[in-house]
Scaffold this active site. Sequence first.
Site, short mmCIF file in Angstrom:
data_model
loop_
_atom_site.label_atom_id
_atom_site.label_comp_id
_atom_site.label_asym_id
_atom_site.label_seq_id
_atom_site.Cartn_x
_atom_site.Cartn_y
_atom_site.Cartn_z
N GLU A 189 0.89 -1.17 -0.12
CA GLU A 189 0.17 -0.05 0.08
C GLU A 189 0.64 1.22 -0.06
O GLU A 189 0.78 2.01 -0.63
CB GLU A 189 -0.97 -0.01 1.08
CG GLU A 189 -2.06 -0.97 1.00
CD GLU A 189 -1.95 -2.31 1.49
OE1 GLU A 189 -0.69 -2.80 1.99
OE2 GLU A 189 -2.60 -3.27 1.26
N HIS A 258 -9.95 -4.63 11.16
CA HIS A 258 -10.66 -4.38 9.97
C HIS A 258 -11.86 -3.82 9.96
O HIS A 258 -12.77 -3.73 9.02
CB HIS A 258 -10.83 -5.93 9.21
CG HIS A 258 -9.78 -6.55 8.85
ND1 HIS A 258 -8.54 -7.00 9.60
CD2 HIS A 258 -9.02 -6.78 7.73
CE1 HIS A 258 -7.49 -7.60 8.94
NE2 HIS A 258 -8.04 -7.43 7.67
#
Lengths: 459, 351
Positions: A189, A258
Site C-alpha cells: 500500500e 478491519h
Amino acid sequence: MAIEIKMPALSPTMTEGRLAKWLVAEGDEVRSGDVIAEIETDKATMEVEAIDDGVMAKITVADGTDNVAVGTVIAHLVEDGESFDEAPAAAAVAVAEAPAAAVATPAPAAPVEAPRPAQIMAEADWDGPTKTQTVREALRDAMAEEMRQDERVFVMGEEVAEYQGAYKVTQGLLDEFSEKRVIDTPITEHGFAGLGVGAAFGDLRPVIEFMTFNFSMQAIDHIINSAAKTLYMSGGQMGCPIVFRGPNGAASRVAAQHSQCYASWYAHCPGLKVVSPWSAADAKGLLKSAIRDPNPVIFLENEVMYGQSFEVPEHDDWTVPIGKAKIVREGTDVTITAFSIMVGRALEAADALAAQGISAEVIDLRTIRPLDIDTIVASVRKTNHLVCTEEGFPFAGVSSEIAMQIMEHCFDYLDAPVERVTGKDVPMPYAENLEKLALPQIDDILTAVHKACYREGGR
Amino acid sequence: MAKSSSASADQSKKRGRPPKAATGKHLINDFPETDVLTQLYKDMLLIRRFEEKAGQLYGMGEIGGFCHLYIGQEAVVVGLQSVAEDGDSIVTSYRDHGHMLACGMDAGGVMAELTGREGGYSKGKGGSMHMFSREKNFYGGHGIVAAQVPIGAGLAFAHKYNNDGKVNMAYLGDGAVNQGQVYETFNMAALWKLPVIFVIENNQYGMGTAVTRAAAGQDLCDRGKAYGIPGAQVDGMDVLAVRAAGEVALAHCREGKGPYILEMKTYRYRGHSMSDPAKYRTREEVDSMRKQHDPIDQLRDLLVREGIDESALKVIDKEVKQVVTDATDFALTSPLPAADELYTDILVETA
C-alpha cells in the site's frame, strides 16, 4: 438421521445468495468434500462441499433460486440405507437457527439496510429515467464511464484486475480497458499509493483502490504529506488529481484491525476532499465527480452497502457535486445528520419517530469535507434540535465538528444541546453481541432524539 | 548533450581519470568537447556558490527552518542532467537546491523561496524542502525521507503510460535506502519495467549515522539485485564518470529494460543541515575529501590541462558570482507573501 444442508455464509457480510446450480441429484451418493452445488454471492461464485458422507435425500431449494437467506435449509442428506421422512423437515425451523440474527428471515430475505425508495427524494435536477442498481454496480459504472471519457484515468490496487476486485467493484474493467489501465499491484500500500501520487504529478488520473481503508494506514504518509499538501507547498503550481477509494467502516465480525471509520482522520487535513456516499446514485455521481476533480479525493465506501440496490439515473454524464449534502427526509422537529451506512439507520429511526409523533429531518452529508454546513444550519434553524450520527469513534469525530460549527453558526436557534450517536470509544470487538454494542444502533438514535427533544425515554 | 567521442584510449589517459563506471559496450570513451566541460564546470560552480550564499543567509537569519546544503555533491546532479533529454523528469529529497539549479530553474526564484518571499517558486509557502517546476520537469523537493522514490516510479509509470520515451531520475540518499517503501518501489518498478533510475547519492552519512552503521550488506548499488535491477557504483566526485554511467543507465531505461540503480559515491562537506555540528566525523576526513576529490577542482584542473585559458575560467567565475548576487538581491527584496496567501492553494477551485 437426516442431516440438514444449509445455505452457507461465504463471506463476513453475505446475507443471501443465489443457488446457481446443483451438481448432484436426489438419490446420489456423496462423500465429505464432494462439490455438491454452486452458489453465487454478490461477490463471487463459490462451490459448496458436502460436509458428511451420505445420500442426497431431498433438495429443498431448486437450481436458479435467488435471494436464498444464509441458514436456509437447501437439502437433506441421509446415511446410506436410511429413509428420509419429509414431515419434520420444515425449512422455517432451520432458518430460525441461522447463525446470523440479522438474516434470520425466510428467503427472499430483506437486506439488512433495506433501501427505501419511497422516502428518498429524487435528485432535484434529475427527472429522467432511472434503473435499479447495487452500489457495487454503480461504482463500477462510474469508473468505466470516466475511463471511456478520459484516457488518463486508470485503476490500480490489489486484486482489481484478474480477480475482478476483492469485493467485485472493479468487475469487468480489465476486459474492457486492458492491463494497461487496470493494474494489479503487489500487496504494498505504501508503495502503490506513492506511485499513484507520482503518476498524478505526471498528469495521469489515478484511481487507487485500497482493499479496505484500514490498509490505507500503511499509505497515509503519501496521502497526507505527498498528495494533500503539494498544491500548497508548490504555491499552487502543482496539484495531485487522484482518488483513493475502497470500503471503510465496520464490516461484519472482522474485529478491530478491519473495522474502523476513517472519515474524521482524513477530514482533519486541509488539502483533501472526503466523500462518503450512501445510495448507489450518490456513489456513482460522486465517484465520477471525484475522478474529474483536480484535487486528491478520499472516497469512503462501505462493504455492507455494496450489495444494496437503489434507483440510479440513466445517463453516462450524470454526476453529483462534491460538497453538497442532501435532505433525504424532510421533518420539522429534529435534524439527524448521517453519512454512509448510518443514513439507512437514521431513516429507520425517523420512521419509528414518526410513529411517536416526532418529525425528523434526515440529512445525508455525502461529502464530509468540504462540509455542507449551510444545509445543516438551514435545517437546524427550522427544527431547533440536532442529533449527529456516525459509525466512527466519538473523540474528535465528524459529529463533534458539526456540533462545534452549529454553535458557531446558529447557537441561538438550538433549543437543546446537540446530541451525538457514534461508535463506542473502544477497538471493535469480535464477539457478535459486543460488536453490536460497539456500533451505533437505531435505538441509540431514538434515545438521542428523545433526549434532544426532552421526550420520555431520553437518557 | 551526450556525445560519443572518438578520443583514443591514450588520449583519455592523458586527460586524467577515465570514467570509472563506463563499462560494457556503451560509450566507453565519452570524453566531452571543451564547451561541454566548461558548461559542466559552470553548472557545478553555480550550485557551489549558490549554496555558500544560502549558508551565509541562513547565518544572517534570512533563511529559516531546515536548510540542507549540497556542497560537495555537485557532480552528481550536474553530470546526470548533462546527459538527460528534454522531458526526462527528476524528483529528489530535501537536499534539493542543486537539483533545481541543474534543471534550469531560476536561481532567484529558488533563493527567494529560501528566504520565504512572494517571488519564491512556491510563493514562500514551501521553503527549502518543497519546490517544484513542472515546466522544468522538476517534481520536488520532498521532505519525507524516501517518499520521492515511489513518486519517481509513478512519474516513470506516466512516461511509460504515455509512451513518451522519457525517463525519471529519482534521487535518494544513503539514509533513505533503508526505508521499506524503497523496496516496495524496486519491486513494482522491476515488475512493470518502469523507466526510472534510482540515483543513490551515498554521501556516507544519513544525518549523523555513517552508512556502515546503518546499512547491512555490501554495496548499495546491489540493493536491487533481488529484483533483478542492475546497479553500478560510480565515483560521484568525478562528473565525467557520472556522465558516462548516466548514459548507460538512461539508455537501459529508454530501451524498455526497466529500472536501473546508480550508486554515486559522494561526500557532503557541510553538516546534514545548517544546525548540524557534524561531530560524527573528523575535520581531517572532510579536508582530505575537499583537497583530493573536490569535483569542481578536479574539473578545473582538467580544463587547465586541456589548455583552456585561466582567464576564461575567471570569466565563468565572475558570471556565476553575478547570478548568485542577483538571486540574493531578489531574494532579499522580494516582499513577504501577502497575508491572504495563507488561504490560497489549499484546493484547486472547481466550478
